[in-house]
Design a protein around this motif. Sequence first.
Motif, PDB file in Angstrom:
ATOM      1  N   GLY A 152      71.213  84.184  16.754  1.00 38.09           N
ATOM      2  CA  GLY A 152      72.121  84.253  15.618  1.00 38.09           C
ATOM      3  C   GLY A 152      72.588  82.897  15.106  1.00 38.09           C
ATOM      4  O   GLY A 152      73.476  82.813  14.252  1.00 38.09           O
ATOM      5  N   LYS A 153      71.961  81.842  15.591  1.00 35.75           N
ATOM      6  CA  LYS A 153      72.421  80.497  15.210  1.00 35.75           C
ATOM      7  C   LYS A 153      72.319  80.280  13.702  1.00 35.75           C
ATOM      8  O   LYS A 153      73.307  79.942  13.031  1.00 35.75           O
ATOM      9  CB  LYS A 153      71.580  79.451  15.951  1.00 35.75           C
ATOM     10  CG  LYS A 153      71.600  79.615  17.460  1.00 35.75           C
ATOM     11  CD  LYS A 153      70.803  78.554  18.160  1.00 35.75           C
ATOM     12  CE  LYS A 153      69.312  78.657  17.875  1.00 35.75           C
ATOM     13  NZ  LYS A 153      68.708  79.907  18.377  1.00 35.75           N
ATOM     14  N   SER A 154      71.127  80.510  13.171  1.00 38.74           N
ATOM     15  CA  SER A 154      70.955  80.267  11.736  1.00 38.74           C
ATOM     16  C   SER A 154      71.850  81.164  10.909  1.00 38.74           C
ATOM     17  O   SER A 154      72.447  80.733   9.920  1.00 38.74           O
ATOM     18  CB  SER A 154      69.493  80.505  11.353  1.00 38.74           C
ATOM     19  OG  SER A 154      68.667  79.601  12.041  1.00 38.74           O
ATOM     20  N   THR A 155      71.946  82.410  11.333  1.00 34.09           N
ATOM     21  CA  THR A 155      72.811  83.326  10.595  1.00 34.09           C
ATOM     22  C   THR A 155      74.245  82.811  10.594  1.00 34.09           C
ATOM     23  O   THR A 155      74.916  82.794   9.565  1.00 34.09           O
ATOM     24  CB  THR A 155      72.765  84.725  11.231  1.00 34.09           C
ATOM     25  OG1 THR A 155      71.407  85.120  11.373  1.00 34.09           O
ATOM     26  CG2 THR A 155      73.493  85.725  10.362  1.00 34.09           C
TER      27      THR A 155
ATOM     28  N   GLN B 220      67.303  75.630   8.377  1.00 35.61           N
ATOM     29  CA  GLN B 220      66.134  75.607   9.265  1.00 35.61           C
ATOM     30  C   GLN B 220      64.849  75.623   8.458  1.00 35.61           C
ATOM     31  O   GLN B 220      63.945  74.844   8.683  1.00 35.61           O
ATOM     32  CB  GLN B 220      66.187  76.806  10.206  1.00 35.61           C
ATOM     33  CG  GLN B 220      65.018  76.904  11.160  1.00 35.61           C
ATOM     34  CD  GLN B 220      65.224  78.017  12.163  1.00 35.61           C
ATOM     35  OE1 GLN B 220      66.056  78.903  11.973  1.00 35.61           O
ATOM     36  NE2 GLN B 220      64.477  77.966  13.245  1.00 35.61           N
TER      37      GLN B 220
ATOM     38  N   GLY C 130      62.110  81.084  15.185  1.00 36.06           N
ATOM     39  CA  GLY C 130      61.348  81.011  16.421  1.00 36.06           C
ATOM     40  C   GLY C 130      60.506  82.252  16.633  1.00 36.06           C
ATOM     41  O   GLY C 130      59.358  82.174  17.079  1.00 36.06           O
TER      42      GLY C 130
ATOM     43  N   PHE D 280      72.652  93.075   9.405  1.00 34.32           N
ATOM     44  CA  PHE D 280      71.521  93.206   8.504  1.00 34.32           C
ATOM     45  C   PHE D 280      70.962  94.613   8.692  1.00 34.32           C
ATOM     46  O   PHE D 280      71.231  95.236   9.715  1.00 34.32           O
ATOM     47  CB  PHE D 280      70.445  92.168   8.820  1.00 34.32           C
ATOM     48  CG  PHE D 280      70.830  90.773   8.472  1.00 34.32           C
ATOM     49  CD1 PHE D 280      70.986  90.391   7.151  1.00 34.32           C
ATOM     50  CD2 PHE D 280      71.042  89.843   9.467  1.00 34.32           C
ATOM     51  CE1 PHE D 280      71.339  89.097   6.826  1.00 34.32           C
ATOM     52  CE2 PHE D 280      71.400  88.546   9.144  1.00 34.32           C
ATOM     53  CZ  PHE D 280      71.544  88.176   7.815  1.00 34.32           C
TER      54      PHE D 280
ATOM     55  N   THR E  93      62.247  88.982   8.076  1.00 37.86           N
ATOM     56  CA  THR E  93      63.592  89.143   8.617  1.00 37.86           C
ATOM     57  C   THR E  93      63.700  88.607  10.037  1.00 37.86           C
ATOM     58  O   THR E  93      64.748  88.702  10.645  1.00 37.86           O
ATOM     59  CB  THR E  93      63.992  90.630   8.632  1.00 37.86           C
ATOM     60  OG1 THR E  93      63.158  91.299   9.593  1.00 37.86           O
ATOM     61  CG2 THR E  93      63.813  91.257   7.268  1.00 37.86           C
TER      62      THR E  93
ATOM     63  N   HIS F  61      66.397  73.436  20.198  1.00 41.28           N
ATOM     64  CA  HIS F  61      65.971  74.090  21.434  1.00 41.28           C
ATOM     65  C   HIS F  61      65.599  73.071  22.491  1.00 41.28           C
ATOM     66  O   HIS F  61      65.215  73.424  23.591  1.00 41.28           O
ATOM     67  CB  HIS F  61      64.782  75.009  21.149  1.00 41.28           C
ATOM     68  CG  HIS F  61      65.159  76.211  20.350  1.00 41.28           C
ATOM     69  ND1 HIS F  61      65.941  77.208  20.852  1.00 41.28           N
ATOM     70  CD2 HIS F  61      64.891  76.553  19.076  1.00 41.28           C
ATOM     71  CE1 HIS F  61      66.122  78.129  19.926  1.00 41.28           C
ATOM     72  NE2 HIS F  61      65.500  77.756  18.825  1.00 41.28           N
TER      73      HIS F  61
ATOM     74  N   ASN G 178      65.846  82.397  20.572  1.00 36.67           N
ATOM     75  CA  ASN G 178      65.408  82.777  19.231  1.00 36.67           C
ATOM     76  C   ASN G 178      65.997  84.132  18.889  1.00 36.67           C
ATOM     77  O   ASN G 178      65.898  85.072  19.670  1.00 36.67           O
ATOM     78  CB  ASN G 178      63.885  82.868  19.176  1.00 36.67           C
ATOM     79  CG  ASN G 178      63.242  81.531  19.485  1.00 36.67           C
ATOM     80  OD1 ASN G 178      62.382  81.434  20.335  1.00 36.67           O
ATOM     81  ND2 ASN G 178      63.704  80.498  18.821  1.00 36.67           N
ATOM     82  N   GLY G 179      66.632  84.182  17.745  1.00 37.80           N
ATOM     83  CA  GLY G 179      67.219  85.445  17.321  1.00 37.80           C
ATOM     84  C   GLY G 179      68.632  85.627  17.839  1.00 37.80           C
ATOM     85  O   GLY G 179      69.249  86.675  17.640  1.00 37.80           O
TER      86      GLY G 179
ATOM     87  N   SER H 189      63.839  85.696  13.013  1.00 38.78           N
ATOM     88  CA  SER H 189      64.339  84.328  13.103  1.00 38.78           C
ATOM     89  C   SER H 189      63.153  83.378  13.163  1.00 38.78           C
ATOM     90  O   SER H 189      62.040  83.772  13.514  1.00 38.78           O
ATOM     91  CB  SER H 189      65.171  84.180  14.354  1.00 38.78           C
ATOM     92  OG  SER H 189      64.315  84.115  15.474  1.00 38.78           O
TER      93      SER H 189
HETATM   94  N1  LIG Z   1      67.584  88.615   6.136  1.00 41.30           N
HETATM   95  C1  LIG Z   1      67.575  89.255   7.340  1.00 41.30           C
HETATM   96  N2  LIG Z   1      67.386  90.594   7.391  1.00 41.30           N
HETATM   97  C2  LIG Z   1      67.375  91.243   8.563  1.00 41.30           C
HETATM   98  N3  LIG Z   1      67.565  90.656   9.755  1.00 41.30           N
HETATM   99  C3  LIG Z   1      67.758  89.333   9.772  1.00 41.30           C
HETATM  100  C4  LIG Z   1      67.776  88.564   8.574  1.00 41.30           C
HETATM  101  N4  LIG Z   1      68.003  87.270   8.898  1.00 41.30           N
HETATM  102  C5  LIG Z   1      68.110  87.215  10.255  1.00 41.30           C
HETATM  103  N5  LIG Z   1      67.969  88.465  10.765  1.00 41.30           N
HETATM  104  C6  LIG Z   1      68.076  88.816  12.185  1.00 41.30           C
HETATM  105  O1  LIG Z   1      69.253  88.247  12.707  1.00 41.30           O
HETATM  106  C7  LIG Z   1      69.020  87.780  14.027  1.00 41.30           C
HETATM  107  C8  LIG Z   1      69.471  86.351  14.123  1.00 41.30           C
HETATM  108  O2  LIG Z   1      68.570  85.546  13.372  1.00 41.30           O
HETATM  109  P1  LIG Z   1      68.751  83.963  13.359  1.00 41.30           P
HETATM  110  O3  LIG Z   1      67.794  83.388  12.389  1.00 41.30           O
HETATM  111  O4  LIG Z   1      70.205  83.652  13.168  1.00 41.30           O
HETATM  112  O5  LIG Z   1      68.335  83.562  14.838  1.00 41.30           O
HETATM  113  P2  LIG Z   1      68.325  82.072  15.346  1.00 41.30           P
HETATM  114  O6  LIG Z   1      69.348  81.960  16.397  1.00 41.30           O
HETATM  115  O7  LIG Z   1      68.404  81.127  14.199  1.00 41.30           O
HETATM  116  O8  LIG Z   1      66.877  82.037  16.002  1.00 41.30           O
HETATM  117  P3  LIG Z   1      65.899  80.765  15.948  1.00 41.30           P
HETATM  118  O9  LIG Z   1      66.272  79.892  17.080  1.00 41.30           O
HETATM  119  O10 LIG Z   1      64.538  81.378  16.154  1.00 41.30           O
HETATM  120  O11 LIG Z   1      66.064  80.154  14.599  1.00 41.30           O
HETATM  121  C9  LIG Z   1      67.540  87.935  14.292  1.00 41.30           C
HETATM  122  O12 LIG Z   1      67.363  89.091  15.105  1.00 41.30           O
HETATM  123  C10 LIG Z   1      66.936  88.205  12.955  1.00 41.30           C
HETATM  124  O13 LIG Z   1      65.890  89.153  13.091  1.00 41.30           O
END
Ligand SMILES: Nc1ncnc2c1ncn2[C@@H]1O[C@H](COP(=O)(O)OP(=O)(O)OP(=O)(O)O)[C@@H](O)[C@H]1O
Lengths: 510, 338, 338, 324
Positions: A47-50, A91, A406, A19, A402, A204, A44-45, A404
């Motif tokens: 990368g799970k959701s991504t 999420q 959490g 990103f 942008t 979590h 948190n962050g 995550s």
């Molecule tokens: N649309 C976006 N633009 C820029 N950065 C992003 C975007 N979406 C996610 N990120 C970044 O990608 C990284 C992973 O985000 P992600 O949501 O996958 O974390 P996560 O593991 O789901 O965390 P959580 O447990 O809080 O949900 C984070 O650092 C987030 O800032």
Amino acid sequence: MRGTAAEVVLELQGIVKDFPGVRALDGVDLEVRAGEVHCLLGQNGAGKSTLIKVLSGAHRPDAGRIMWLGEEVSFARPQAAMRAGIATIYQELDLVEGLSVADNVFLGREPAGLGFVHRGRMREAARGVLTRLGHGEIPVDREVAKLPSAAKQIVSMARALSMDARLLIMDEPSAVLAHDEVANLFRVIRELTAQGIAVIYISHRLEEIRDIGDRVTVLKDGRTSAANLDAKGTPTRELVSKMTGRTIEYVFPPRPDHSPGAELLAVEGLSLAGEFHDVSLKVHAGEIVGIAGLVGSGRSELLETIYGARRAGAGTVRVAGQELRPGDVRAAVRQGLGMAPEERKSQALVLDDPVYRNITLATFGRFASAGFTSHGRERTAAVRIADELQVRPPGVERPVRTLSGGNQQKVVVGRWLLGGTRLLLLDEPTRGVDVGARAELYEVIRRLVADGVGILLVSSEVPEVLGLADRVLVMREGRLIHEAEASTLDEHTVLDMVMAGSLLETENAV
Amino acid sequence: MTVLEKATPIPAGRREWSEPVKRNLGLVGVLIAILAVGAITRPDLFLDLDWLWRNELLILTQASAIGVITVGMTFVMIGGGIDLSVGALVALTSVWCTTVATQQFGSLGMIFTAVVVGVIAGSLNGVLIAYGRLVPFIATLAMLVAARGLAQMISGKLTQRVDVANQFINQLSFNKILGIPALVLIMLAVGVLGWILLNRTTFGRRTFAIGGNPEAARLAGINIRRHLVLLYALSGLCCGIAAIIVVSLSSAGAADHGDLYELDAIAAAIIGGTALSGGRGTIVGSLLGVVIFKGITNLFIVNNLEQEYQLIVKGAIIVAAVLIQQFRVSSLRRRTSG
Amino acid sequence: MTVLEKATPIPAGRREWSEPVKRNLGLVGVLIAILAVGAITRPDLFLDLDWLWRNELLILTQASAIGVITVGMTFVMIGGGIDLSVGALVALTSVWCTTVATQQFGSLGMIFTAVVVGVIAGSLNGVLIAYGRLVPFIATLAMLVAARGLAQMISGKLTQRVDVANQFINQLSFNKILGIPALVLIMLAVGVLGWILLNRTTFGRRTFAIGGNPEAARLAGINIRRHLVLLYALSGLCCGIAAIIVVSLSSAGAADHGDLYELDAIAAAIIGGTALSGGRGTIVGSLLGVVIFKGITNLFIVNNLEQEYQLIVKGAIIVAAVLIQQFRVSSLRRRTSG
Amino acid sequence: TSNEKKGDSGSGSQTVNNSQGDNTAPGKAVKIGFSAPAADHGWIAAITANATAQAGKYSEVTFVPVAAGKDVTEQRPAVESLISQKPDVIVMLPHDGAQMTSTGRKAMDAGIPVVNLDREFSDPLAYRLLIKGDNYGMGVAAGHYIGQKLKGKTNPVIAEIPGIDELQLTQDRSKGFRDALALYGLKVGPRIAARFTVASGQEVTANLLSGNPHIDAVWNHDDDQGVGVLQAMQQAGRKEFFMVGGAGSLDAMQHIKAGDTPLEATVTYSPTMASSAINLARLIAQGRKMSELAELQVPKLIILQSETITKDNVDQYMPLGFRS
Ligand SMILES: Nc1ncnc2c1ncn2[C@@H]1O[C@H](COP(=O)(O)OP(=O)(O)OP(=O)(O)O)[C@@H](O)[C@H]1O
Ligand SMILES: Nc1ncnc2c1ncn2[C@@H]1O[C@H](COP(=O)(O)OP(=O)(O)OP(=O)(O)O)[C@@H](O)[C@H]1O
Ligand SMILES: [Mg+2]
Ligand SMILES: [Mg+2]
């Protein structure tokens, strides 16, 4: 199902996703077998959701291979993934508030002929899925906007379930669910896995993973730091260190044996039509009062009403003897109240604004002189909080959108930790926050309390209430039914009190 | 167990009234209020039922063009957009379908031309927005400007009369079916079709989704871009139909037709409960909105009110109308909740 | 997740450009493009630097009224609203401040009147929206209609000359300071003050918060209602100032002044990157937007293009302008992203 | 109207063929600047068309039109750029006389004679020649025609349908109408303004007729919107009244001749004034005189008479009827 190596349905190799300014995924590997519950762990962050968005075709990976049922695939659009048999519960609730429950369940896949929706059939099907989820009571014609957050979560589950997919992805489905709801969710998951459907489960809450999970893959900083661990056997210490790179001994910092100070908050006979009745409670300086209860028991409304965000039907709220004008948030804030609301996106965050502006949203006035704001001072204060709560990625300039889930939650809570508040109302403060950050958050809360701040805490996680609060109030169907010192209670007694009544419904609902 | 402890219980049997229905009842209230004012100011006329009937039909006839446009506008707005070009498209299509060349093909040829030109121009809006990623406001503003220019170029700024040969168009504004003016029936037909399209088809459901939560729509696998193009094409189609109505009402096509229709249509839709931000709106509400505005104008003229007072009072009435309606809604809300 | 030093080589020290800044660079690009077209179509004039300078000053002078209005509009839009009444308020204030009665109090009296009337009318908008809970579009539409009516009533629909006694107003449009027309300086002053108010004060912060997420703003203890009233009052104030400019430009007050200024102002703000949905926008962008529109008009007049072609081309240019600008932004975005 | 015209070879504009005198003979080359509001409706369109056509008749005249945009703030810079091009004379139809006065003055001060067309500057020093139609007189003419026909009738209903009401010219026309009717002891009844457009004419009239079950006479200020006005009358099936039009469009004249509508007469406000203006501008620039006048210079003020066209004299006016 360990040992009996069932067929591998999904295999990810070296998935990379960038990103602007951030590499969210930096080479993730994942292997999921038919009929298993594969848990994803990570800070948190991490990368799970991504990752799951890449899987569901919502994001296109910048590198890496996706093997689905043995052949390499690339999902250009979410539709493609759905057709391939991958259903996802995201999420962030992915519902259209303006549409009915049934419309939402079948959005984009409406049973139709010549473009005309078969509404009868659609309603029936929707009702079917909801009942299967143990929630036949949710009216399929109700506008989703009118549903409780918990009910919304159920609806998005129904959405995913209705696709009868080979792989079901759930991104923190339990975050908005109370204890009993989670149990019900697990029941459904077991039904699915029994039919050989694979499930990717993100949470979590380690205890959940132990309960429902078969194997665990841990993400750290966008990489797979450990793959296919045994969900039941692997010691917590190991999981945590794989996630955070360090070990966290005590999640709940020890309760200092100080005696609470002067009375800060006094609520008397507070009532709000249709939400709660005749609630009276006190919070003293340097005291944490926790409220346990089911989703829908009216805790959020109680907090919102004390805070003045809703106008009470009856009763009074006093802060340090000063009676607050009902329905007047500013009066409350002037008296030193602060509230971290339940729903971060709709109630708390200005998504397009940078992190630091969101952290100082309630307090920028304090950094201003003669109406002129001081970005410098604001930013430094915000940075302090962000570091303390480990908001990732660092850099308070990026839009909060942008972050995550959490990390967004940390921003919401952080807003009120800037100091200057005498009484904090926290509604589900750790929703979606990882273990490590929780510990930090608890630390900060403790520190505030030590400085004489009073805290009223609402949480659906009973252990959290017991671990953190000095005094616990139990709320059910809009009434306070019990009050006791936290030390005199244990999880089960609380749960019994919380769920008495609704347990019966469970029986006839299932 | 249940997540709906506090969910407003639905009395068995009878379904609860939806917000929109309440709103529309409010609008009907406003219409009645307007009639009442009429009856007070011109009892001689408004209490003469025969006259009243004819006058209401007149109002509906005058409302028909804007009404048709507003149906299209409602779709666009529910889809989260806005279409400023409708007035200009009416002008353009009205001119295009009344050129000497076109008129040779008779009434059908004219109708066909109007519709086709409208749809093409509308689709162009859609393409600019969906694929050119222009803000709807700007894209359709550009179309507004350009379409007016084109209309002036084609017509040489002259009024293009419908020639007598084209009976059908000429007669349209005179014909009645079962005592109802044909133009009114056209509006109603468009309204009904619009209602079905919006509430009974996947197209309609998806329009709500795109306007209400584009991300969710995308994740649900809806092809947003294609849908946007269709939405603006639909609006263009309505402009084409409206142009036919205007042409037959004024017996001519002209580059200054449809002046500021966009404002009227948007205002009517919003009064009718459609959200500028998208995701909410009803066809019925929008049409009621149109009729309210035309009813107000009629009320003034029937009372021979000087223009400046017309305007001042109109401003006041608009405010009053919304307040009446809100009162209606909120009072009903109070009753159903708690 | 790792922060991408490698993928985005952001030279240490220097911060990367923010989205708005990129946008505005895009707008400057558009302005340059317009100049280029001028130089190609009328080299005789545009290459004569002396003429060019005078012409650009002329454009800025023409832009001054809308410019001032757009500053107010930008605030309203960032706050999540819209103000359709600006044009009508210019008319109303221009008429009010040029009545025989008012003119007796001299230029200062006129200015005072214009400003006060503007602020009062604006506040009324705000009250209707904040306390009457009317949709901004409808509330300000009502104000538009009513204000025009009032203006016509006051002026008796006649043009009201500024009488020779009021030197200051009369001269305003002729005066220059350091070679810069006074009207341009007024616009710049308003722009600078607006910029400070928006970016350096708590008022500005509240505006962004309210537009970005009203509920969050409310729960953060911001007094939304009062702020809304202030926002629309501010817009009204700008209308008052703009009225003075228009009056001195046309040496008269008239009920038909400011016709459709609302459209120009909103369009300029949007072109300048302000979101109709609120929460985003810049003063600089809005002013650039205004200058772009006036620049286009000027280009046509200088080339004495027939009106119909003016319109057609203008539509095309608007689209082109946005595309150029977007290209600029996205290209920059691509560069910063990995 | 445009469609019928496509057949014949007519230019669609009316020019003056002044056979008399030697003024037709080419004189010294002159540059005539011209500025009129952007044509958005028939009458203005005719003005520009006529001016252009008339200028085309003279080999020695170079015609420099400048677009005047949508309002004064746009016409001003346009004319100023024109002044800087130093034409021998400027013919200007301002958006608003009062508001363009200072610009006219600028030109005069720069030594460029200004022919002020129709909308009068508020300062006589701002023009060399003012040639305008007579809005007040137009109202008077309409008033007389209606007055004549209705005098003696006990309080008849006389409706008036003006054009854009915020315009000074509309106010003048209405005043003339009132004053003339007063002479017959008559009053204006319902008065609802349209916007000079066909559609607005139709809508306003439709409602007006509904609100007034019986009408004796109607004066419609403008034959452009008249198309819509007549249409509305037909749609309402009302013909108990007679109507007088305004301006004198070809369409109106044809209806008068045919007698197929309530339109019995129209009072002229002819765009031919543009042709005359060009002619006189040329003479001024060339320092010539008007052959019929003893004076050596073109006079300073010409106000055109508003004539009343009826079935009896329509044929003779037909050639002057402009296409709307
Ligand atoms: N649309 C976006 N633009 C820029 N950065 C992003 C975007 N979406 C996610 N990120 C970044 O990608 C990284 C992973 O985000 P992600 O949501 O996958 O974390 P996560 O593991 O789901 O965390 P959580 O447990 O809080 O949900 C984070 O650092 C987030 O800032
Ligand atoms: N019928 C309803 N219409 C609209 N909103 C509702 C309705 N029922 C409940 N809600 C909202 O849904 C949410 C769920 O209720 P609530 O949050 O009060 O439960 P809770 O006790 O706070 O549990 P939690 O703290 O987990 O949310 C609340 O925001 C409530 O206002
Ligand atoms: Mg996540
Ligand atoms: Mg809650």
